[in-house]
Design a protein around this motif. Structure first.
Motif, PDB file in Angstrom:
ATOM      1  N   GLU A  79       1.878  -3.715   7.629  1.00 20.28           N
ATOM      2  CA  GLU A  79       0.823  -4.022   8.600  1.00 20.28           C
ATOM      3  C   GLU A  79       0.173  -5.362   8.282  1.00 20.28           C
ATOM      4  O   GLU A  79      -0.111  -6.165   9.187  1.00 20.28           O
ATOM      5  CB  GLU A  79      -0.216  -2.905   8.578  1.00 20.28           C
ATOM      6  CG  GLU A  79      -1.303  -3.061   9.626  1.00 20.28           C
ATOM      7  CD  GLU A  79      -2.286  -1.909   9.610  1.00 20.28           C
ATOM      8  OE1 GLU A  79      -3.247  -1.953  10.403  1.00 20.28           O
ATOM      9  OE2 GLU A  79      -2.103  -0.965   8.803  1.00 20.28           O
ATOM     10  N   LYS A  80      -0.029  -5.620   6.996  1.00 21.75           N
ATOM     11  CA  LYS A  80      -0.664  -6.881   6.597  1.00 21.75           C
ATOM     12  C   LYS A  80       0.203  -8.077   6.972  1.00 21.75           C
ATOM     13  O   LYS A  80      -0.286  -9.082   7.493  1.00 21.75           O
ATOM     14  CB  LYS A  80      -0.927  -6.865   5.085  1.00 21.75           C
ATOM     15  CG  LYS A  80      -1.874  -7.973   4.604  1.00 21.75           C
ATOM     16  CD  LYS A  80      -2.142  -7.829   3.126  1.00 21.75           C
ATOM     17  CE  LYS A  80      -3.255  -8.772   2.697  1.00 21.75           C
ATOM     18  NZ  LYS A  80      -4.578  -8.365   3.206  1.00 21.75           N
ATOM     19  N   SER A 137      -2.214  -7.702  -1.821  1.00 24.63           N
ATOM     20  CA  SER A 137      -3.123  -6.903  -0.994  1.00 24.63           C
ATOM     21  C   SER A 137      -4.551  -7.430  -1.013  1.00 24.63           C
ATOM     22  O   SER A 137      -5.352  -7.094  -0.135  1.00 24.63           O
ATOM     23  CB  SER A 137      -3.113  -5.445  -1.459  1.00 24.63           C
ATOM     24  OG  SER A 137      -3.565  -5.360  -2.811  1.00 24.63           O
ATOM     25  N   ARG A 153       2.501   5.303   2.487  1.00 26.49           N
ATOM     26  CA  ARG A 153       1.358   4.730   3.222  1.00 26.49           C
ATOM     27  C   ARG A 153       0.936   3.383   2.637  1.00 26.49           C
ATOM     28  O   ARG A 153       0.493   2.500   3.369  1.00 26.49           O
ATOM     29  CB  ARG A 153       0.185   5.711   3.214  1.00 26.49           C
ATOM     30  CG  ARG A 153       0.440   6.950   4.059  1.00 26.49           C
ATOM     31  CD  ARG A 153      -0.824   7.761   4.291  1.00 26.49           C
ATOM     32  NE  ARG A 153      -0.551   8.915   5.135  1.00 26.49           N
ATOM     33  CZ  ARG A 153      -0.515   8.872   6.460  1.00 26.49           C
ATOM     34  NH1 ARG A 153      -0.720   7.727   7.088  1.00 26.49           N
ATOM     35  NH2 ARG A 153      -0.268   9.967   7.164  1.00 26.49           N
ATOM     36  N   GLN A 154       1.083   3.238   1.326  1.00 28.25           N
ATOM     37  CA  GLN A 154       0.767   1.940   0.710  1.00 28.25           C
ATOM     38  C   GLN A 154       1.755   0.870   1.182  1.00 28.25           C
ATOM     39  O   GLN A 154       1.370  -0.268   1.480  1.00 28.25           O
ATOM     40  CB  GLN A 154       0.827   2.059  -0.818  1.00 28.25           C
ATOM     41  CG  GLN A 154      -0.295   2.901  -1.415  1.00 28.25           C
ATOM     42  CD  GLN A 154      -0.135   3.081  -2.915  1.00 28.25           C
ATOM     43  OE1 GLN A 154       0.930   3.476  -3.383  1.00 28.25           O
ATOM     44  NE2 GLN A 154      -1.193   2.795  -3.661  1.00 28.25           N
ATOM     45  N   CYS A 194       4.478   5.143   9.666  1.00 27.93           N
ATOM     46  CA  CYS A 194       3.066   5.185   9.270  1.00 27.93           C
ATOM     47  C   CYS A 194       2.274   3.959   9.737  1.00 27.93           C
ATOM     48  O   CYS A 194       1.050   3.904   9.542  1.00 27.93           O
ATOM     49  CB  CYS A 194       2.950   5.306   7.746  1.00 27.93           C
ATOM     50  SG  CYS A 194       3.572   6.870   7.089  1.00 27.93           S
ATOM     51  N   VAL A 195       2.962   2.981  10.305  1.00 25.52           N
ATOM     52  CA  VAL A 195       2.278   1.783  10.802  1.00 25.52           C
ATOM     53  C   VAL A 195       1.601   2.133  12.129  1.00 25.52           C
ATOM     54  O   VAL A 195       2.239   2.718  13.011  1.00 25.52           O
ATOM     55  CB  VAL A 195       3.272   0.619  10.999  1.00 25.52           C
ATOM     56  CG1 VAL A 195       2.576  -0.596  11.598  1.00 25.52           C
ATOM     57  CG2 VAL A 195       3.934   0.259   9.670  1.00 25.52           C
ATOM     58  N   THR A 230       8.289   4.698   6.372  1.00 20.34           N
ATOM     59  CA  THR A 230       7.221   3.700   6.193  1.00 20.34           C
ATOM     60  C   THR A 230       6.790   3.132   7.537  1.00 20.34           C
ATOM     61  O   THR A 230       5.590   3.043   7.836  1.00 20.34           O
ATOM     62  CB  THR A 230       7.701   2.569   5.270  1.00 20.34           C
ATOM     63  OG1 THR A 230       8.098   3.119   4.019  1.00 20.34           O
ATOM     64  CG2 THR A 230       6.595   1.545   5.046  1.00 20.34           C
ATOM     65  N   LYS A 264       0.942  -0.181   4.619  1.00 17.54           N
ATOM     66  CA  LYS A 264      -0.189  -1.122   4.644  1.00 17.54           C
ATOM     67  C   LYS A 264       0.305  -2.555   4.427  1.00 17.54           C
ATOM     68  O   LYS A 264      -0.221  -3.497   5.029  1.00 17.54           O
ATOM     69  CB  LYS A 264      -1.208  -0.743   3.567  1.00 17.54           C
ATOM     70  CG  LYS A 264      -2.034   0.492   3.874  1.00 17.54           C
ATOM     71  CD  LYS A 264      -3.033   0.204   4.988  1.00 17.54           C
ATOM     72  CE  LYS A 264      -3.940   1.410   5.235  1.00 17.54           C
ATOM     73  NZ  LYS A 264      -4.888   1.152   6.360  1.00 17.54           N
ATOM     74  N   THR A 265       1.306  -2.699   3.557  1.00 19.04           N
ATOM     75  CA  THR A 265       1.874  -4.038   3.318  1.00 19.04           C
ATOM     76  C   THR A 265       2.577  -4.558   4.569  1.00 19.04           C
ATOM     77  O   THR A 265       2.432  -5.735   4.941  1.00 19.04           O
ATOM     78  CB  THR A 265       2.857  -3.996   2.138  1.00 19.04           C
ATOM     79  OG1 THR A 265       2.190  -3.502   0.970  1.00 19.04           O
ATOM     80  CG2 THR A 265       3.405  -5.384   1.834  1.00 19.04           C
ATOM     81  N   THR A 286      -0.394  -1.996  15.924  1.00 16.74           N
ATOM     82  CA  THR A 286       0.254  -3.000  15.073  1.00 16.74           C
ATOM     83  C   THR A 286       1.738  -3.093  15.398  1.00 16.74           C
ATOM     84  O   THR A 286       2.316  -4.187  15.407  1.00 16.74           O
ATOM     85  CB  THR A 286       0.065  -2.647  13.586  1.00 16.74           C
ATOM     86  OG1 THR A 286      -1.326  -2.466  13.311  1.00 16.74           O
ATOM     87  CG2 THR A 286       0.605  -3.759  12.693  1.00 16.74           C
ATOM     88  N   GLU A 290      -5.826 -12.170   5.368  1.00 15.04           N
ATOM     89  CA  GLU A 290      -4.704 -12.507   6.242  1.00 15.04           C
ATOM     90  C   GLU A 290      -4.833 -13.913   6.815  1.00 15.04           C
ATOM     91  O   GLU A 290      -3.868 -14.678   6.873  1.00 15.04           O
ATOM     92  CB  GLU A 290      -4.610 -11.473   7.368  1.00 15.04           C
ATOM     93  CG  GLU A 290      -4.228 -10.089   6.862  1.00 15.04           C
ATOM     94  CD  GLU A 290      -4.845  -8.961   7.663  1.00 15.04           C
ATOM     95  OE1 GLU A 290      -5.401  -9.238   8.746  1.00 15.04           O
ATOM     96  OE2 GLU A 290      -4.764  -7.806   7.208  1.00 15.04           O
TER      97      GLU A 290
END
Length: 398
Positions: A271-272, A190, A264-265, A310-311, A307, A268-269, A315, A194
């Motif tokens: 999305e990254k 994290s 949510r964490q 939540c993106v 999961t 985030k991964t 994205t 990117e």
């Protein structure tokens, strides 16, 4: 045997010219022949500026003959060319003269050494390379092909010594340290930018792709890779696939890293990784782009419905657009079009497309026709795919 020829206009090349894979001055429509006839045609093709035939033969002959066999047929037939009295009196440029034949054989050998140097990497004796060097020293002393053969021999011998030294210097301690770094890197994912991740992936992919040997992709070679006795085959392709699998595994492991991660964490991964994939697309790195998309579409990741919910929508739209690039619609038409139209320096293709094409060609077409003749028309079609790959490798080397 069908041996008709189709000629195209082109400038006459100088006698010392070395064959280039990009030259297509003339095309010899040889559909099928014995190995002896195919080899015999090589100097005739050079004399006619038919470089397409020469490049097709050099890029595909491993499907039906060994390096030593082809070399034996070529040099045993033309290994003792003496200059006749008529040549000394001024007819050295006549078709079939010893001078023309020596020049043709030397140029073909240089093309072979330049385009397929690994064919002659046979430590510790280098029998084939020494045979080439002996022929060139006798028939073309001081020529560029002789210098190329000598330099290649010295290069191989130097690499052999360096590989021996590297093997003895390896220690288990070093390997343990590298493994530990990979594990800690996954936990700190994290924190990475990117753009930086995409640039590093592209650098690694490009480095491997520059070392790809096009004929390692031949269906007849690649389809035999899983047999125990063939573990040494196609090492340049195995390296790119290992990198592809490493990226895929990295994506999956970072997404599923820990059960303690909140939804949510984990989102985030996801999305990254989607944004890293987008950066790979901007860099024309289709290899890591495909690896990331494939990992995100894998069952273990794609089943995480909460999961994915939540993106952010923008994205998700980006992910859908990137996924569409590798749609199998019309035989992956979108990815092929993007690759061939958008090729620039540093472009890294997804090699799986070429491997699939070549395996399908190898399966669909016969190797031999009636009478045991080698199906050279099949080799011409295979060579067409290899030529596209060759051009991509050449662009990557610029």
């Amino acid at each position: 045997m069908d041996c008709s020829c189709e000629k195209a206009e082109g400038d006459q090349l100088p006698a010392e010219h070395a064959v280039s894979p990009d030259e297509t001055c003339k095309s010899r429509a040889l559909k099928a022949a014995t190995l002896e006839k195919l080899v015999e045609t090589l100097p005739m093709a050079f004399a006619d500026n038919d470089f397409t035939y020469i490049n097709t033969f050099l890029s595909t002959y491993r499907a039906f003959a060994s390096t030593s066999t082809v070399l034996e047929l070529l040099l045993d037939r033309y290994g003792n060319l003496e200059i006749s009295g008529s040549e000394e009196r001024g007819s050295q440029n006549s078709p079939g003269s010893s001078t023309v034949l020596r020049t043709a054989i030397a140029s073909i050998l240089q093309a072979w050494l330049d385009q397929c140097a690994e064919d002659f990497q046979e430590p510790p004796d280098y029998v084939c390379l020494l045979k080439v060097l002996s022929y060139l020293k006798k028939n073309m002393p001081g020529s560029d092909p002789e210098k190329r053969a000598q330099n290649l021999l010295e290069q191989f011998q130097k690499e052999e010594l360096e590989n021996d030294d590297a093997f003895h210097s390896l220690s288990p301690c070093n390997l343990d340290e590298e493994e530990e770094l990979e594990i800690s890197g996954a936990q700190e994912f994290s924190l990475f930018q990117e753009e930086l991740v995409a640039e590093q992936l592209t650098y690694m992919d490009a480095t491997l792709f520059k070392n790809v040997v096009p004929h390692h992709c031949l269906g007849c070679i690649w389809s035999r890779r899983d047999k125990q006795e063939n573990k040494h085959l196609a090492q340049s392709i195995r390296a790119t696939i290992s990198q592809f699998n490493a990226v895929t595994n990295c994506v999956v492991s970072t997404v599923l890293d820990s059960r303690e991660l909140k939804t949510r964490q984990r989102a985030k991964t996801l999305e990254k990784w989607i944004r890293i994939a987008r950066q790979c697309r901007i860099l024309n790195n289709f290899s890591s782009l495909k690896a990331i998309v494939s990992a995100l579409q894998s069952t273990s990741v794609y089943r995480l419905k909460k999961t994915w919910a939540c993106v952010p929508k923008d994205t998700m739209l980006m992910f859908e657009e990137l996924s569409e690039i590798f749609s199998d619609c019309d035989n992956f038409a979108t990815s092929r079009e993007l690759l061939l139209k958008g090729v620039t320096q540093g472009t890294v293709p997804y090699l799986g497309t070429f491997l699939t094409d070549l395996v399908m060609l190898d399966t669909a077409l016969q190797d031999y026709l009636e009478g045991g003749l080698i199906n050279f028309e099949k080799r011409r079609r295979v060579s067409g795919t290899l030529t596209v790959l060759w051009s991509l490798v050449a662009d990557a080397l610029c």
